[in-house]
Scaffold this motif. Structure first.
Motif, PDB file in Angstrom:
ATOM      1  N   TYR A 169      36.259  35.682  15.776  1.00 54.58           N
ATOM      2  CA  TYR A 169      35.860  34.949  14.425  1.00 54.58           C
ATOM      3  C   TYR A 169      35.287  33.659  15.003  1.00 54.58           C
ATOM      4  O   TYR A 169      33.924  33.516  14.621  1.00 54.58           O
ATOM      5  CB  TYR A 169      36.868  35.151  13.636  1.00 54.58           C
ATOM      6  CG  TYR A 169      36.301  34.183  12.443  1.00 54.58           C
ATOM      7  CD1 TYR A 169      35.461  35.046  11.372  1.00 54.58           C
ATOM      8  CD2 TYR A 169      36.445  32.631  12.040  1.00 54.58           C
ATOM      9  CE1 TYR A 169      35.094  34.324  10.424  1.00 54.58           C
ATOM     10  CE2 TYR A 169      36.122  32.458  10.987  1.00 54.58           C
ATOM     11  CZ  TYR A 169      35.293  32.996   9.933  1.00 54.58           C
ATOM     12  OH  TYR A 169      34.800  32.366   8.834  1.00 54.58           O
ATOM     13  N   ASP A 208      39.502  43.546  12.016  1.00 56.27           N
ATOM     14  CA  ASP A 208      39.392  42.759  10.664  1.00 56.27           C
ATOM     15  C   ASP A 208      39.705  43.620   9.511  1.00 56.27           C
ATOM     16  O   ASP A 208      40.205  43.405   8.626  1.00 56.27           O
ATOM     17  CB  ASP A 208      37.852  42.386  10.189  1.00 56.27           C
ATOM     18  CG  ASP A 208      37.483  41.189  10.955  1.00 56.27           C
ATOM     19  OD1 ASP A 208      38.251  40.471  11.539  1.00 56.27           O
ATOM     20  OD2 ASP A 208      36.065  40.860  10.862  1.00 56.27           O
ATOM     21  N   THR A 209      39.550  45.025   9.741  1.00 51.67           N
ATOM     22  CA  THR A 209      39.884  46.166   8.778  1.00 51.67           C
ATOM     23  C   THR A 209      41.342  46.551   9.137  1.00 51.67           C
ATOM     24  O   THR A 209      41.882  47.390   8.257  1.00 51.67           O
ATOM     25  CB  THR A 209      39.056  47.323   8.858  1.00 51.67           C
ATOM     26  OG1 THR A 209      39.140  47.809   9.911  1.00 51.67           O
ATOM     27  CG2 THR A 209      37.667  46.844   8.274  1.00 51.67           C
ATOM     28  N   THR A 210      42.147  46.093  10.155  1.00 46.82           N
ATOM     29  CA  THR A 210      43.433  46.783  10.524  1.00 46.82           C
ATOM     30  C   THR A 210      44.458  45.858  10.180  1.00 46.82           C
ATOM     31  O   THR A 210      45.651  45.947   9.892  1.00 46.82           O
ATOM     32  CB  THR A 210      43.442  47.142  11.943  1.00 46.82           C
ATOM     33  OG1 THR A 210      42.529  48.169  12.286  1.00 46.82           O
ATOM     34  CG2 THR A 210      44.722  47.628  12.306  1.00 46.82           C
ATOM     35  N   SER A 267      46.231  42.818   8.357  1.00 50.28           N
ATOM     36  CA  SER A 267      46.636  42.270   7.038  1.00 50.28           C
ATOM     37  C   SER A 267      46.951  40.935   7.306  1.00 50.28           C
ATOM     38  O   SER A 267      46.634  40.075   6.176  1.00 50.28           O
ATOM     39  CB  SER A 267      47.773  42.897   6.450  1.00 50.28           C
ATOM     40  OG  SER A 267      48.936  42.665   7.278  1.00 50.28           O
ATOM     41  N   GLY A 312      35.098  44.391  14.168  1.00 42.80           N
ATOM     42  CA  GLY A 312      35.180  45.074  12.634  1.00 42.80           C
ATOM     43  C   GLY A 312      36.464  45.892  12.547  1.00 42.80           C
ATOM     44  O   GLY A 312      37.199  45.907  11.562  1.00 42.80           O
ATOM     45  N   THR A 313      36.930  46.367  13.632  1.00 43.57           N
ATOM     46  CA  THR A 313      38.237  47.314  13.663  1.00 43.57           C
ATOM     47  C   THR A 313      39.408  46.437  13.258  1.00 43.57           C
ATOM     48  O   THR A 313      40.159  46.683  12.485  1.00 43.57           O
ATOM     49  CB  THR A 313      38.337  47.941  15.148  1.00 43.57           C
ATOM     50  OG1 THR A 313      37.306  48.983  15.047  1.00 43.57           O
ATOM     51  CG2 THR A 313      39.683  48.892  15.081  1.00 43.57           C
ATOM     52  N   SER A 321      41.217  38.916  17.370  1.00 48.71           N
ATOM     53  CA  SER A 321      40.526  38.670  16.045  1.00 48.71           C
ATOM     54  C   SER A 321      40.353  37.112  15.747  1.00 48.71           C
ATOM     55  O   SER A 321      39.217  36.804  15.633  1.00 48.71           O
ATOM     56  CB  SER A 321      41.374  39.185  14.903  1.00 48.71           C
ATOM     57  OG  SER A 321      40.657  39.216  13.781  1.00 48.71           O
TER      58      SER A 321
END
Length: 93
Positions: free
Chosen positions: A23, A53-55, A57, A50-51, A19
Protein backbone atom coordinates in the motif's frame (compact mmCIF):
# COMPACT_ATOMS: atom_id res chain seq x y z
CA UNK A 1 0.92 -20.41 -22.28
CA UNK A 2 0.13 -21.99 -18.93
CA UNK A 3 -2.45 -20.08 -16.85
CA UNK A 4 -2.45 -22.54 -13.95
CA UNK A 5 -2.77 -20.68 -10.64
CA UNK A 6 0.06 -20.70 -8.11
CA UNK A 7 -0.60 -20.71 -4.37
CA UNK A 8 1.69 -18.76 -2.05
CA UNK A 9 1.38 -19.36 1.66
CA UNK A 10 2.08 -16.55 4.12
CA UNK A 11 1.49 -16.29 7.82
CA UNK A 12 -1.09 -13.71 8.82
CA UNK A 13 1.71 -11.47 10.11
CA UNK A 14 3.63 -11.78 6.82
CA UNK A 15 0.50 -11.00 4.82
CA UNK A 16 -0.36 -7.99 7.01
CA UNK A 17 3.13 -6.49 6.82
CA UNK A 18 3.39 -7.14 3.08
CA UNK A 19 -0.04 -5.59 2.51
CA UNK A 20 1.00 -2.44 4.35
CA UNK A 21 4.28 -2.20 2.41
CA UNK A 22 2.51 -2.68 -0.91
CA UNK A 23 0.00 0.00 0.00
CA UNK A 24 2.80 2.42 0.92
CA UNK A 25 4.68 1.76 -2.32
CA UNK A 26 1.67 1.71 -4.62
CA UNK A 27 -0.58 4.41 -3.22
CA UNK A 28 1.07 6.53 -0.56
CA UNK A 29 4.46 7.16 -2.14
CA UNK A 30 3.48 6.51 -5.75
CA UNK A 31 6.94 4.95 -6.05
CA UNK A 32 6.03 1.64 -7.70
CA UNK A 33 7.42 2.83 -11.01
CA UNK A 34 10.74 3.73 -9.36
CA UNK A 35 11.03 0.36 -7.64
CA UNK A 36 9.62 -1.89 -10.36
CA UNK A 37 10.61 -0.64 -13.78
CA UNK A 38 9.25 -3.65 -15.69
CA UNK A 39 5.53 -2.97 -16.03
CA UNK A 40 4.74 -6.65 -16.64
CA UNK A 41 5.64 -7.25 -12.98
CA UNK A 42 2.90 -4.85 -11.92
CA UNK A 43 0.23 -7.40 -12.86
CA UNK A 44 1.22 -9.94 -10.18
CA UNK A 45 1.89 -7.13 -7.69
CA UNK A 46 -1.65 -5.82 -8.15
CA UNK A 47 -3.03 -9.37 -7.92
CA UNK A 48 -1.20 -10.00 -4.64
CA UNK A 49 -2.20 -6.63 -3.23
CA UNK A 50 -5.85 -7.15 -4.17
CA UNK A 51 -5.93 -10.61 -2.65
CA UNK A 52 -4.40 -9.34 0.59
CA UNK A 53 -6.84 -6.43 0.75
CA UNK A 54 -9.84 -8.73 0.43
CA UNK A 55 -8.47 -11.33 2.85
CA UNK A 56 -7.14 -9.31 5.78
CA UNK A 57 -9.68 -7.90 8.21
CA UNK A 58 -6.83 -6.21 10.13
CA UNK A 59 -6.52 -3.47 7.53
CA UNK A 60 -9.96 -2.15 8.51
CA UNK A 61 -9.53 -2.26 12.29
CA UNK A 62 -9.23 0.95 14.31
CA UNK A 63 -6.04 -0.29 16.02
CA UNK A 64 -4.29 -0.86 12.66
CA UNK A 65 -1.04 0.85 13.71
CA UNK A 66 -0.41 -1.10 16.92
CA UNK A 67 -1.40 -4.38 15.23
CA UNK A 68 1.00 -3.68 12.36
CA UNK A 69 3.88 -2.84 14.71
CA UNK A 70 3.23 -6.01 16.74
CA UNK A 71 3.25 -8.10 13.55
CA UNK A 72 6.53 -6.48 12.45
CA UNK A 73 8.09 -7.18 15.85
CA UNK A 74 7.08 -10.85 15.70
CA UNK A 75 8.49 -11.22 12.18
CA UNK A 76 11.77 -9.54 13.19
CA UNK A 77 12.01 -11.81 16.22
CA UNK A 78 11.55 -14.86 13.99
CA UNK A 79 14.23 -13.65 11.58
CA UNK A 80 16.76 -12.45 14.12
CA UNK A 81 16.08 -14.68 17.10
CA UNK A 82 14.51 -11.97 19.20
CA UNK A 83 17.18 -9.33 18.58
CA UNK A 84 15.77 -6.52 16.51
CA UNK A 85 18.17 -5.64 13.71
CA UNK A 86 18.14 -2.20 12.16
CA UNK A 87 16.56 -2.08 8.73
CA UNK A 88 18.96 0.62 7.54
CA UNK A 89 22.64 0.58 8.39
CA UNK A 90 24.74 3.69 8.51
CA UNK A 91 27.92 3.93 6.49
CA UNK A 92 29.91 4.45 9.70
CA UNK A 93 28.76 1.42 11.52
Amino acid sequence: MDDEAITIRLTRDQAFVLSDWLYQVMFESDDLEGIVRERAVWSPIYAISGTLDTTLSEIFMPDYGPRLEAAKERLRANLYGGADEPTVRSEDG
